[in-house]
Design a protein around this motif. Structure first.
Motif, PDB file in Angstrom:
ATOM      1  N   UNK A  45      16.846  -5.854  11.751  1.00  0.00           N
ATOM      2  CA  UNK A  45      16.754  -4.442  11.381  1.00  0.00           C
ATOM      3  C   UNK A  45      16.199  -4.240   9.976  1.00  0.00           C
ATOM      4  N   UNK A  46      16.308  -5.234   9.131  1.00  0.00           N
ATOM      5  CA  UNK A  46      15.623  -5.183   7.849  1.00  0.00           C
ATOM      6  C   UNK A  46      14.111  -5.144   8.101  1.00  0.00           C
ATOM      7  N   UNK A  47      13.618  -6.085   8.882  1.00  0.00           N
ATOM      8  CA  UNK A  47      12.187  -6.136   9.200  1.00  0.00           C
ATOM      9  C   UNK A  47      11.718  -4.926   9.984  1.00  0.00           C
ATOM     10  N   UNK A  48      12.520  -4.496  10.951  1.00  0.00           N
ATOM     11  CA  UNK A  48      12.215  -3.317  11.754  1.00  0.00           C
ATOM     12  C   UNK A  48      12.026  -2.101  10.854  1.00  0.00           C
ATOM     13  N   UNK A  49      12.970  -1.891   9.964  1.00  0.00           N
ATOM     14  CA  UNK A  49      12.942  -0.717   9.091  1.00  0.00           C
ATOM     15  C   UNK A  49      11.771  -0.776   8.121  1.00  0.00           C
ATOM     16  N   UNK A  50      11.522  -1.924   7.528  1.00  0.00           N
ATOM     17  CA  UNK A  50      10.388  -2.063   6.608  1.00  0.00           C
ATOM     18  C   UNK A  50       9.076  -1.779   7.338  1.00  0.00           C
ATOM     19  N   UNK A  51       8.910  -2.323   8.527  1.00  0.00           N
ATOM     20  CA  UNK A  51       7.645  -2.115   9.249  1.00  0.00           C
ATOM     21  C   UNK A  51       7.439  -0.640   9.578  1.00  0.00           C
ATOM     22  N   UNK A  52       8.505   0.060   9.948  1.00  0.00           N
ATOM     23  CA  UNK A  52       8.363   1.492  10.248  1.00  0.00           C
ATOM     24  C   UNK A  52       8.199   2.309   8.968  1.00  0.00           C
ATOM     25  N   UNK A  53       8.823   1.902   7.872  1.00  0.00           N
ATOM     26  CA  UNK A  53       8.620   2.609   6.599  1.00  0.00           C
ATOM     27  C   UNK A  53       7.148   2.538   6.199  1.00  0.00           C
ATOM     28  N   UNK A  54       6.564   1.354   6.281  1.00  0.00           N
ATOM     29  CA  UNK A  54       5.157   1.193   5.906  1.00  0.00           C
ATOM     30  C   UNK A  54       4.278   2.091   6.778  1.00  0.00           C
ATOM     31  N   UNK A  55       4.550   2.109   8.083  1.00  0.00           N
ATOM     32  CA  UNK A  55       3.766   2.987   8.964  1.00  0.00           C
ATOM     33  C   UNK A  55       3.954   4.455   8.604  1.00  0.00           C
ATOM     34  N   UNK A  56       5.207   4.900   8.489  1.00  0.00           N
ATOM     35  CA  UNK A  56       5.455   6.315   8.232  1.00  0.00           C
ATOM     36  C   UNK A  56       4.959   6.755   6.853  1.00  0.00           C
ATOM     37  N   UNK A  57       4.992   5.854   5.862  1.00  0.00           N
ATOM     38  CA  UNK A  57       4.434   6.203   4.551  1.00  0.00           C
ATOM     39  C   UNK A  57       2.942   6.495   4.686  1.00  0.00           C
ATOM     40  N   UNK A  58       2.245   5.714   5.485  1.00  0.00           N
ATOM     41  CA  UNK A  58       0.810   5.930   5.700  1.00  0.00           C
ATOM     42  C   UNK A  58       0.581   7.190   6.542  1.00  0.00           C
ATOM     43  N   UNK A  59       1.403   7.388   7.546  1.00  0.00           N
ATOM     44  CA  UNK A  59       1.268   8.550   8.446  1.00  0.00           C
ATOM     45  C   UNK A  59       1.523   9.857   7.708  1.00  0.00           C
ATOM     46  N   UNK A  60       2.499   9.862   6.825  1.00  0.00           N
ATOM     47  CA  UNK A  60       2.897  11.092   6.136  1.00  0.00           C
ATOM     48  C   UNK A  60       2.230  11.244   4.768  1.00  0.00           C
ATOM     49  N   UNK A  61       1.324  10.363   4.429  1.00  0.00           N
ATOM     50  CA  UNK A  61       0.703  10.356   3.101  1.00  0.00           C
ATOM     51  C   UNK A  61       0.099  11.727   2.774  1.00  0.00           C
ATOM     52  N   UNK A  62       0.383  12.188   1.552  1.00  0.00           N
ATOM     53  CA  UNK A  62      -0.165  13.456   1.093  1.00  0.00           C
ATOM     54  C   UNK A  62       0.705  14.662   1.394  1.00  0.00           C
ATOM     55  N   UNK A  63       1.768  14.463   2.116  1.00  0.00           N
ATOM     56  CA  UNK A  63       2.673  15.581   2.413  1.00  0.00           C
ATOM     57  C   UNK A  63       3.814  15.576   1.407  1.00  0.00           C
ATOM     58  N   UNK A  64       4.450  16.714   1.221  1.00  0.00           N
ATOM     59  CA  UNK A  64       5.569  16.815   0.286  1.00  0.00           C
ATOM     60  C   UNK A  64       6.705  15.897   0.708  1.00  0.00           C
ATOM     61  N   UNK A  65       7.261  15.207  -0.255  1.00  0.00           N
ATOM     62  CA  UNK A  65       8.415  14.321  -0.042  1.00  0.00           C
ATOM     63  C   UNK A  65       8.149  13.293   1.054  1.00  0.00           C
ATOM     64  N   UNK A  66       6.883  12.865   1.193  1.00  0.00           N
ATOM     65  CA  UNK A  66       6.512  11.949   2.264  1.00  0.00           C
ATOM     66  C   UNK A  66       7.261  10.621   2.217  1.00  0.00           C
ATOM     67  N   UNK A  67       7.468  10.068   1.021  1.00  0.00           N
ATOM     68  CA  UNK A  67       8.167   8.793   0.925  1.00  0.00           C
ATOM     69  C   UNK A  67       9.600   8.909   1.438  1.00  0.00           C
ATOM     70  N   UNK A  68      10.288   9.949   1.016  1.00  0.00           N
ATOM     71  CA  UNK A  68      11.682  10.087   1.425  1.00  0.00           C
ATOM     72  C   UNK A  68      11.806  10.361   2.914  1.00  0.00           C
ATOM     73  N   UNK A  69      10.862  11.093   3.473  1.00  0.00           N
ATOM     74  CA  UNK A  69      10.857  11.304   4.923  1.00  0.00           C
ATOM     75  C   UNK A  69      10.635   9.972   5.638  1.00  0.00           C
ATOM     76  N   UNK A  70       9.719   9.163   5.117  1.00  0.00           N
ATOM     77  CA  UNK A  70       9.451   7.855   5.727  1.00  0.00           C
ATOM     78  C   UNK A  70      10.700   6.984   5.688  1.00  0.00           C
ATOM     79  N   UNK A  71      11.406   6.990   4.553  1.00  0.00           N
ATOM     80  CA  UNK A  71      12.632   6.193   4.443  1.00  0.00           C
ATOM     81  C   UNK A  71      13.703   6.708   5.409  1.00  0.00           C
ATOM     82  N   UNK A  72      13.885   8.011   5.423  1.00  0.00           N
ATOM     83  CA  UNK A  72      14.934   8.601   6.260  1.00  0.00           C
ATOM     84  C   UNK A  72      14.642   8.423   7.748  1.00  0.00           C
TER      85      UNK A  72
END
Length: 127
Positions: A45-72
């Motif tokens: 789940x460490x690896x699972x979460x990191x891989x999805x964080x990296x994807x969601x950070x790229x997917x949400x890039x440029x949006x408000x609070x994108x990093x925190x949404x990716x983490x959450x």
């Protein structure tokens, strides 16, 4: 890195985790090490979460609070994925059983992944 490639990577990681958690336990080599099962759940789940964080950070890039949404979103996804796998273990397999301590190990792995991603934010932003 293209977000499609990051999505494929995250899906492959998810599939590997699902396979190893749902396959007949007699197909997996036995390792005589204390708490190895919980360590494996944590690492999955460490690896699972990191891989999805990296994807969601790229997917949400440029949006408000994108990093925190990716983490959450990644954290919640990991926890629900882990709970779903535990339920499926008790329903679909005969050699596995659901275990609340596995869910806790999953959630701990996801939590540490989020904090690690925050600590290495600058490096992850370069991906």
């Amino acid at each position: 890195m293209p977000k499609q490639l990051l999505l494929i990577w995250a899906i492959i990681c998810s599939g590997i985790i699902a396979y190893f958690c749902l396959t007949d336990s007699s197909n997996i080599p036995a390792i005589n090490f204390p708490s190895i099962d919980k360590i494996v759940h944590f690492c999955f789940h460490f690896g699972f979460t990191i891989s999805w964080i990296v994807f969601f950070k790229k997917e949400l890039k440029g949006r408000d609070a994108d990093d925190y949404k990716a983490y959450l979103v990644s954290f919640i996804f990991s926890v629900f994925f882990g709970i779903t796998i535990e339920i499926l273990q008790s329903v679909l397999t005969t050699t596995r059983a659901s275990d609340v301590s596995d869910i806790l190990a999953n959630a701990l792995g996801a939590t540490i992944a989020v904090f690690t991603a925050i600590a290495f934010k600058k490096q992850l932003d370069k991906i």
